[in-house]
Write an enzyme that holds these catalytic residues in place. Structure first.
Site, short mmCIF file in Angstrom:
data_model
loop_
_atom_site.label_atom_id
_atom_site.label_comp_id
_atom_site.label_asym_id
_atom_site.label_seq_id
_atom_site.Cartn_x
_atom_site.Cartn_y
_atom_site.Cartn_z
N ILE A 24 0.84 -1.21 0.00
CA ILE A 24 0.00 0.00 0.00
C ILE A 24 0.87 1.25 0.00
O ILE A 24 0.53 2.27 -0.62
CB ILE A 24 -0.94 -0.03 1.23
CG1 ILE A 24 -1.93 -1.19 1.11
CG2 ILE A 24 -1.66 1.30 1.41
CD1 ILE A 24 -2.69 -1.51 2.40
N ASP A 43 11.56 3.87 3.77
CA ASP A 43 11.31 2.47 4.10
C ASP A 43 12.43 1.96 5.01
O ASP A 43 13.54 2.50 4.99
CB ASP A 43 11.26 1.61 2.81
CG ASP A 43 10.53 0.29 3.03
OD1 ASP A 43 9.33 0.21 2.70
OD2 ASP A 43 11.15 -0.66 3.55
N ASN A 96 1.99 4.97 6.84
CA ASN A 96 1.60 3.68 6.26
C ASN A 96 2.25 2.49 6.96
O ASN A 96 1.59 1.47 7.16
CB ASN A 96 1.98 3.67 4.77
CG ASN A 96 1.91 2.27 4.20
OD1 ASN A 96 0.84 1.71 4.00
ND2 ASN A 96 3.07 1.67 3.95
N GLY A 103 -4.32 -12.85 12.51
CA GLY A 103 -5.12 -13.82 13.25
C GLY A 103 -4.37 -14.68 14.25
O GLY A 103 -4.79 -15.78 14.59
N SER A 150 -7.16 0.08 9.58
CA SER A 150 -7.58 -1.27 9.17
C SER A 150 -9.02 -1.52 9.59
O SER A 150 -9.48 -0.98 10.61
CB SER A 150 -6.67 -2.30 9.83
OG SER A 150 -7.20 -3.60 9.67
N ASN A 155 -13.72 -4.18 13.70
CA ASN A 155 -14.24 -5.55 13.83
C ASN A 155 -13.80 -6.14 15.17
O ASN A 155 -12.73 -5.83 15.66
CB ASN A 155 -13.72 -6.44 12.69
CG ASN A 155 -14.26 -6.01 11.35
OD1 ASN A 155 -15.27 -5.32 11.29
ND2 ASN A 155 -13.60 -6.39 10.28
N TYR A 163 -3.50 -5.97 17.27
CA TYR A 163 -3.46 -5.17 16.02
C TYR A 163 -4.70 -4.28 15.93
O TYR A 163 -4.59 -3.08 15.67
CB TYR A 163 -3.39 -6.14 14.83
CG TYR A 163 -3.43 -5.49 13.47
CD1 TYR A 163 -2.35 -4.77 12.99
CD2 TYR A 163 -4.56 -5.62 12.65
CE1 TYR A 163 -2.38 -4.20 11.73
CE2 TYR A 163 -4.59 -5.05 11.39
CZ TYR A 163 -3.50 -4.34 10.93
OH TYR A 163 -3.53 -3.77 9.67
N LYS A 167 -4.87 -0.17 15.89
CA LYS A 167 -5.42 0.60 14.77
C LYS A 167 -6.62 1.43 15.21
O LYS A 167 -6.86 2.52 14.67
CB LYS A 167 -5.80 -0.35 13.63
CG LYS A 167 -4.59 -1.01 12.93
CD LYS A 167 -3.73 -0.01 12.17
CE LYS A 167 -2.70 -0.69 11.29
NZ LYS A 167 -1.91 0.26 10.50
N1 LIG Z 1 -2.12 -5.72 3.55
C1 LIG Z 1 -3.34 -5.70 4.08
O1 LIG Z 1 -4.19 -6.57 3.83
C2 LIG Z 1 -3.75 -4.57 5.00
C3 LIG Z 1 -5.07 -4.45 5.41
C4 LIG Z 1 -5.45 -3.39 6.23
C5 LIG Z 1 -4.49 -2.48 6.66
N2 LIG Z 1 -3.21 -2.65 6.28
C6 LIG Z 1 -2.24 -1.67 6.76
O2 LIG Z 1 -1.65 -1.05 5.63
C7 LIG Z 1 -0.29 -0.71 5.91
C8 LIG Z 1 0.64 -1.29 4.87
O3 LIG Z 1 0.44 -2.70 4.79
P1 LIG Z 1 1.13 -3.57 3.64
O4 LIG Z 1 0.58 -4.95 3.79
O5 LIG Z 1 1.00 -2.85 2.33
O6 LIG Z 1 2.64 -3.52 4.13
P2 LIG Z 1 3.88 -4.48 3.81
O7 LIG Z 1 3.88 -5.60 4.79
O8 LIG Z 1 3.83 -4.83 2.35
O9 LIG Z 1 5.10 -3.53 4.17
C9 LIG Z 1 5.28 -2.28 3.52
C10 LIG Z 1 6.68 -1.80 3.75
O10 LIG Z 1 6.89 -1.50 5.14
C11 LIG Z 1 8.28 -1.66 5.37
N3 LIG Z 1 8.57 -1.75 6.81
C12 LIG Z 1 8.52 -2.84 7.62
N4 LIG Z 1 8.91 -2.51 8.85
C13 LIG Z 1 9.21 -1.19 8.84
C14 LIG Z 1 9.70 -0.28 9.80
N5 LIG Z 1 9.96 -0.66 11.07
N6 LIG Z 1 9.91 1.01 9.44
C15 LIG Z 1 9.67 1.41 8.17
N7 LIG Z 1 9.22 0.59 7.20
C16 LIG Z 1 8.99 -0.70 7.53
C17 LIG Z 1 8.64 -2.92 4.61
O11 LIG Z 1 10.04 -2.96 4.31
C18 LIG Z 1 7.77 -2.81 3.36
O12 LIG Z 1 8.49 -2.28 2.26
C19 LIG Z 1 -0.02 -1.20 7.34
O13 LIG Z 1 -0.20 -0.13 8.26
C20 LIG Z 1 -1.08 -2.27 7.55
O14 LIG Z 1 -1.40 -2.45 8.91
C21 LIG Z 1 -2.81 -3.66 5.46
#
Ligand SMILES: NC(=O)c1ccc[n+]([C@@H]2O[C@H](COP(=O)([O-])OP(=O)(O)OC[C@H]3O[C@@H](n4cnc5c(N)ncnc54)[C@H](O)[C@@H]3O)[C@@H](O)[C@H]2O)c1
Length: 176
Positions: A24, A43, A96, A103, A150, A155, A163, A167
């Site tokens: 994202i 990152d 982000n 889970g 999230s 939920n 988590y 959030k």
């Molecule tokens: N993926 C999903 O299904 C989902 C659903 C709801 C909310 N989210 C939220 O969206 C956001 C992004 O999720 P995603 O799944 O795209 O992320 P991701 O797991 O793909 O990670 C994105 C990036 O974060 C970087 N990262 C990891 N630890 C870090 C740190 N300590 N400092 C800086 N960067 C760091 C990673 O290197 C990676 O490039 C998060 O806040 C997550 O909680 C995700």
């Protein structure tokens, strides 16, 4: 495909995205750049951040990469200073980077260190960054903060308790 540049004009605005190297975060960087913003891709992995910044630049956008572990206060300060010194200010902050979920979080089976780490990443880091970015937004006259939260925040899933509650705290941070 929507033409984002025609829907939103962020020309002259400076955006900072945490965890922008993938998922994202990467999509956020690309869409902000396509609307004309100068984007600081940050990152944990500087290499991943550079790949995204280089691809934005190759597509004609303005972008710069910086390594930032959002769990480290010094990295947060460096990232905001880097954005201000590279592009002049900070107008848009996308909180982000986040962790947890999946889970496996029955609150009676996990330990305190895990809970503290999730809250450090999902609540304290975004809060710190709001504090660091807000003065730039105020002095430039334009500010927007986007916190990636999230559905788990609303939920009631006991295996996402930590988590989800972190959030939910982030939701509340944004509503005040
Ligand atoms: N993926 C999903 O299904 C989902 C659903 C709801 C909310 N989210 C939220 O969206 C956001 C992004 O999720 P995603 O799944 O795209 O992320 P991701 O797991 O793909 O990670 C994105 C990036 O974060 C970087 N990262 C990891 N630890 C870090 C740190 N300590 N400092 C800086 N960067 C760091 C990673 O290197 C990676 O490039 C998060 O806040 C997550 O909680 C995700």
């Amino acid at each position: 495909m929507y033409d984002i540049g025609k829907m939103f004009d962020l020309g002259g605005k400076v955006a900072v995205v945490t965890g922008g190297g993938d998922g994202i975060g990467r999509a956020s960087c690309e869409i902000l750049a396509s609307a004309g913003a100068s984007v600081v891709v940050s990152d944990l992995s500087p290499d991943k951040a550079k790949v995204v910044a280089d691809s934005i630049a190759a597509a004609g956008g303005k972008s710069a990469a910086v390594g930032c572990n959002v769990l480290e206060d010094a990295d947060l300060e460096h990232m905001i200073d880097f954005a201000a010194s590279t592009f002049g200010t900070v107008n848009i902050l996308v909180n982000n980077a986040g962790m947890g979920g999946g889970g496996r979080e029955n609150p009676f089976k996990i330990d305190r260190a895990y809970v503290e780490r999730i809250y450090a990443m999902n609540v304290f880091a975004p809060w710190q960054l709001c504090k660091l970015a807000a003065p730039h937004m105020q002095s430039s006259g334009y500010g927007s903060i986007i916190n990636i939260t999230s559905m788990s925040s609303v939920n009631n899933d006991p295996d996402m308790a930590i988590y989800g509650s972190s959030k939910a705290a982030l939701n509340h941070l944004a509503s005040n």
